[in-house]
Design an enzyme around this catalytic site. Structure first.
Site: not given
Ligand code: 4NP
Length: 166
Positions: A10, A13, A15-17, A127
């Site tokens: 994702c 790294n 939340c989703r993955s 997200d």
């Molecule tokens: P993820 O969510 O891609 O599902 O892990 C996010 C977590 C952090 C950020 C963006 C998306 N960030 O910009 O810090």
């Protein structure tokens, strides 16, 4: 026996993955085939390098009996395309970014995770980072469906479905 090597990807790294990695481990464990897999997750960015998953992701997973607290965020590297058979992207933006960094001849390893759950009616795991806890539950609903679909696909067709052109 060669294992299926799966990398869930994702943006951050955290939340989703990580939830996808945990959910896939869970369904593979339930089916008694966890030993057939090497599983990891990574993000397109390194903002959260070394951090455990977001507390909201940990809580949403824990509610379903999935422990993701031991995971540690890292960035996708081009070597990952050598080390893994499938690189499973959470959304279309991740696909575009992965296409940019994939070494020549490795793009076929990139898959859209929700293609393994066509019945859910969306192709992107939204997200949840900037939203509330409900977003994490919804993301996990989608992720669990795709994890089951992916496992069914890989165990039905064996190693073949991670090969080029499959
Ligand atoms: P993820 O969510 O891609 O599902 O892990 C996010 C977590 C952090 C950020 C963006 C998306 N960030 O910009 O810090």
């Amino acid at each position: 026996m060669t294992k299926h090597r799966l990398l869930f990807v994702c943006l951050g790294n955290i939340c989703r993955s990580p939830m996808a990695e945990g959910a896939f481990r869970r369904v593979a464990e339930e089916e008694g085939v966890l030993h057939l897999f090497e599983i990891d997750s990574a993000g397109m960015g390194d903002w959260h390098k070394g951090q455990a998953p977001d507390r909201r992701a940990q809580a949403a997973a824990r509610k379903r009996g999935i422990d993701i607290s031991g995971q540690s965020a890292r960035k996708v590297e081009s070597e990952d395309f050598d080390d893994f058979d499938l690189v499973l992207a959470m959304d279309g933006s991740n696909i575009a970014d992965l296409m940019e960094i994939a070494p020549h001849g490795a793009r076929h390893k990139i898959r859209r995770f929700l293609d393994y759950a066509p019945h859910v009616g969306t192709r992107d795991v939204p997200d949840p980072y900037y939203g509330g806890a409900g977003g994490f539950d919804h993301a996990l609903d989608l992720i669990e469906e795709a994890a089951r679909g992916l496992l069914a696909d890989l165990t039905k067709t064996g190693k073949a479905s991670t090969k080029k052109g499959a």
